[in-house]
Design a protein around this motif. Structure first.
Motif, PDB file in Angstrom:
ATOM      1  N   LEU A 108      -0.851  -0.057  -0.253  1.00 17.95           N
ATOM      2  CA  LEU A 108      -1.497   0.622  -1.367  1.00 17.95           C
ATOM      3  C   LEU A 108      -2.984   0.283  -1.411  1.00 17.95           C
ATOM      4  N   HIS A 109      -3.781   1.288  -1.760  1.00 23.63           N
ATOM      5  CA  HIS A 109      -5.192   1.051  -2.062  1.00 23.63           C
ATOM      6  C   HIS A 109      -5.332   1.062  -3.579  1.00 23.63           C
ATOM      7  N   ILE A 110      -5.785  -0.013  -4.149  1.00 25.75           N
ATOM      8  CA  ILE A 110      -5.862  -0.174  -5.598  1.00 25.75           C
ATOM      9  C   ILE A 110      -7.297   0.077  -6.046  1.00 25.75           C
ATOM     10  N   PHE A 111      -7.489   1.093  -6.908  1.00 22.81           N
ATOM     11  CA  PHE A 111      -8.854   1.436  -7.324  1.00 22.81           C
ATOM     12  C   PHE A 111      -9.008   1.638  -8.824  1.00 22.81           C
ATOM     13  N   GLU A 112      -7.937   1.967  -9.548  1.00 19.75           N
ATOM     14  CA  GLU A 112      -8.053   2.153 -10.988  1.00 19.75           C
ATOM     15  C   GLU A 112      -8.190   0.802 -11.684  1.00 19.75           C
ATOM     16  N   PRO A 113      -9.056   0.704 -12.716  1.00 18.18           N
ATOM     17  CA  PRO A 113      -9.244  -0.582 -13.408  1.00 18.18           C
ATOM     18  C   PRO A 113      -7.946  -1.212 -13.913  1.00 18.18           C
ATOM     19  N   ARG A 114      -7.042  -0.400 -14.475  1.00 17.62           N
ATOM     20  CA  ARG A 114      -5.801  -0.975 -15.022  1.00 17.62           C
ATOM     21  C   ARG A 114      -4.942  -1.590 -13.926  1.00 17.62           C
ATOM     22  N   TYR A 115      -4.930  -0.972 -12.742  1.00 24.85           N
ATOM     23  CA  TYR A 115      -4.093  -1.502 -11.672  1.00 24.85           C
ATOM     24  C   TYR A 115      -4.791  -2.602 -10.881  1.00 24.85           C
ATOM     25  N   LYS A 116      -6.130  -2.605 -10.909  1.00 25.72           N
ATOM     26  CA  LYS A 116      -6.839  -3.762 -10.358  1.00 25.72           C
ATOM     27  C   LYS A 116      -6.490  -5.004 -11.184  1.00 25.72           C
ATOM     28  N   GLN A 117      -6.429  -4.831 -12.499  1.00 22.33           N
ATOM     29  CA  GLN A 117      -6.046  -5.953 -13.359  1.00 22.33           C
ATOM     30  C   GLN A 117      -4.596  -6.367 -13.096  1.00 22.33           C
ATOM     31  N   ASN A 126     -16.401  -3.897  -5.337  1.00 20.71           N
ATOM     32  CA  ASN A 126     -16.186  -3.281  -6.657  1.00 20.71           C
ATOM     33  C   ASN A 126     -14.828  -3.640  -7.263  1.00 20.71           C
ATOM     34  N   GLY A 127     -14.104  -4.550  -6.621  1.00 18.50           N
ATOM     35  CA  GLY A 127     -12.809  -4.983  -7.157  1.00 18.50           C
ATOM     36  C   GLY A 127     -11.620  -4.206  -6.623  1.00 18.50           C
ATOM     37  N   GLU A 128     -11.877  -3.165  -5.851  1.00 14.57           N
ATOM     38  CA  GLU A 128     -10.762  -2.435  -5.243  1.00 14.57           C
ATOM     39  C   GLU A 128     -10.099  -3.311  -4.182  1.00 14.57           C
ATOM     40  N   MET A 129      -8.836  -3.003  -3.880  1.00 15.34           N
ATOM     41  CA  MET A 129      -8.066  -3.819  -2.940  1.00 15.34           C
ATOM     42  C   MET A 129      -7.169  -2.965  -2.073  1.00 15.34           C
ATOM     43  N   ASP A 130      -6.933  -3.419  -0.871  1.00 15.55           N
ATOM     44  CA  ASP A 130      -5.863  -2.905  -0.022  1.00 15.55           C
ATOM     45  C   ASP A 130      -4.776  -3.970   0.002  1.00 15.55           C
ATOM     46  N   ILE A 131      -3.571  -3.601  -0.397  1.00 12.74           N
ATOM     47  CA  ILE A 131      -2.490  -4.588  -0.451  1.00 12.74           C
ATOM     48  C   ILE A 131      -1.281  -4.109   0.336  1.00 12.74           C
ATOM     49  N   ARG A 132      -0.495  -5.064   0.805  1.00 14.16           N
ATOM     50  CA  ARG A 132       0.768  -4.769   1.477  1.00 14.16           C
ATOM     51  C   ARG A 132       1.888  -5.285   0.595  1.00 14.16           C
ATOM     52  N   THR A 133       2.819  -4.429   0.267  1.00 12.06           N
ATOM     53  CA  THR A 133       3.938  -4.804  -0.595  1.00 12.06           C
ATOM     54  C   THR A 133       5.262  -4.512   0.102  1.00 12.06           C
ATOM     55  N   ARG A 134       6.329  -5.049  -0.474  1.00  8.30           N
ATOM     56  CA  ARG A 134       7.668  -4.764   0.048  1.00  8.30           C
ATOM     57  C   ARG A 134       8.644  -4.615  -1.119  1.00  8.30           C
ATOM     58  N   GLY A 135       9.486  -3.572  -1.043  1.00  9.19           N
ATOM     59  CA  GLY A 135      10.483  -3.343  -2.075  1.00  9.19           C
ATOM     60  C   GLY A 135      11.546  -4.430  -2.080  1.00  9.19           C
ATOM     61  N   VAL A 136      11.963  -4.824  -3.290  1.00  8.03           N
ATOM     62  CA  VAL A 136      12.939  -5.907  -3.430  1.00  8.03           C
ATOM     63  C   VAL A 136      14.286  -5.388  -3.911  1.00  8.03           C
ATOM     64  N   GLU A 169      13.120   0.220 -21.743  1.00  7.89           N
ATOM     65  CA  GLU A 169      12.063   0.574 -22.701  1.00  7.89           C
ATOM     66  C   GLU A 169      10.701   0.413 -22.023  1.00  7.89           C
ATOM     67  N   ILE A 170       9.840   1.400 -22.187  1.00  7.19           N
ATOM     68  CA  ILE A 170       8.466   1.299 -21.696  1.00  7.19           C
ATOM     69  C   ILE A 170       7.576   0.795 -22.823  1.00  7.19           C
ATOM     70  N   ILE A 171       6.752  -0.178 -22.525  1.00  9.14           N
ATOM     71  CA  ILE A 171       5.791  -0.710 -23.496  1.00  9.14           C
ATOM     72  C   ILE A 171       4.403  -0.309 -23.007  1.00  9.14           C
ATOM     73  N   ARG A 172       3.833   0.692 -23.656  1.00  8.36           N
ATOM     74  CA  ARG A 172       2.594   1.284 -23.161  1.00  8.36           C
ATOM     75  C   ARG A 172       1.357   0.476 -23.526  1.00  8.36           C
ATOM     76  N   GLU A 173       1.407  -0.275 -24.606  1.00  8.77           N
ATOM     77  CA  GLU A 173       0.252  -1.059 -25.023  1.00  8.77           C
ATOM     78  C   GLU A 173       0.625  -2.538 -25.069  1.00  8.77           C
ATOM     79  N   LEU A 174      -0.108  -3.328 -24.292  1.00 11.27           N
ATOM     80  CA  LEU A 174       0.110  -4.765 -24.221  1.00 11.27           C
ATOM     81  C   LEU A 174      -1.189  -5.475 -24.599  1.00 11.27           C
ATOM     82  N   PRO A 175      -1.098  -6.595 -25.307  1.00  7.16           N
ATOM     83  CA  PRO A 175      -2.307  -7.306 -25.722  1.00  7.16           C
ATOM     84  C   PRO A 175      -3.177  -7.682 -24.518  1.00  7.16           C
ATOM     85  N   ASP A 176      -4.437  -7.286 -24.564  1.00  9.49           N
ATOM     86  CA  ASP A 176      -5.427  -7.639 -23.546  1.00  9.49           C
ATOM     87  C   ASP A 176      -5.108  -7.075 -22.157  1.00  9.49           C
ATOM     88  N   LYS A 177      -4.235  -6.077 -22.093  1.00  8.82           N
ATOM     89  CA  LYS A 177      -3.877  -5.492 -20.804  1.00  8.82           C
ATOM     90  C   LYS A 177      -4.263  -4.015 -20.777  1.00  8.82           C
TER      91      LYS A 177
END
Length: 211
Positions: A22-31, A71-81, A88-96
């Motif tokens: 994955l190439h990570i570029f959005e601020p929320r996913y960089k965090q 700029n904080g973007e990343m290339d990452i390698r992941t693996r499905g577990v 339940e989806i929690i759309r708003e998290l403190p400081d996230k």
């Protein structure tokens, strides 16, 4: 088991055992990724289909950060577990900037069947021969699972999602077998049609016996 995970919804289906870059570029996913790397925690990728976050997805681990950009973007390698189900989806998290979900992990039955797996592999290789594509698999034939084969079978996104929430290996293999038995005759007929189209307009030597 039920727990909370950060989520990274994507318009793909990730299967357990699959490597995903994955190439990570959005601020929320960089965090999100930065925190997961720092705390050595996994995150979830629920499948998005028709702009809807679906109930099932796959927990993934970050194997390596391949590259970090200024700029904080990343290339990452992941693996499905393993597959999770969203409670339940929690759309708003403190400081996230990102969302999270409360999930559980359906029990998966890994029992397989050698003959059925061989039938699926034979049909899959027949499909690849018709399409004139070459594919390699991550393991020897005897160690392959339906998850290892799914992305190579020409399933639609919806079909991949349907297979994701089949929780028995035998069911998954049967699903692939039915799919391949359906598409191979169609692809064979398409190849014949292509051959007929190529012949149109060319001089041909034709004869009929006994005339």
């Amino acid at each position: 088991m039920t727990n909370f995970i950060p989520i990274f919804p994507l318009g793909i289906v990730v299967f357990p055992g699959e490597q995903l870059n994955l190439h990570i570029f959005e601020p929320r996913y960089k965090q999100l990724i930065s925190e997961c790397v720092q705390n050595n925690k996994p995150f979830g990728i629920p499948a998005v289909i028709d702009k809807k976050v679906n109930e099932f997805g796959t927990l993934v681990e970050i194997e390596k950060v391949e590259k970090e950009y200024e700029n904080g973007e990343m290339d990452i390698r992941t693996r499905g577990v393993k597959v999770f189900r969203i409670l339940e989806i929690i759309r708003e998290l403190p400081d996230k900037l990102y969302a999270g979900a409360i999930v559980n992990y359906p029990e998966d039955q890994q029992r397989s069947n050698k003959r059925l797996r061989e039938q699926v592999l034979h049909a899959l290789r027949e499909l690849h021969h018709i399409l004139q594509v070459s594919k390699t698999f991550p393991h020897e034939d005897d160690s392959l699972r339906a998850y290892d084969l799914a992305h190579h079978a020409g399933l639609s996104l919806q079909e991949e999602y349907e297979m994701l929430h089949l929780f028995q290996e035998l069911q998954r293999l049967e699903y692939l077998k039915r799919h391949l038995n359906r598409v191979i005759p169609l692809m064979t007929e398409m190849e014949r049609l292509k051959d007929r189209v190529k012949l149109n307009g060319h001089f041909r030597n034709l004869s009929v016996d006994n005339f």
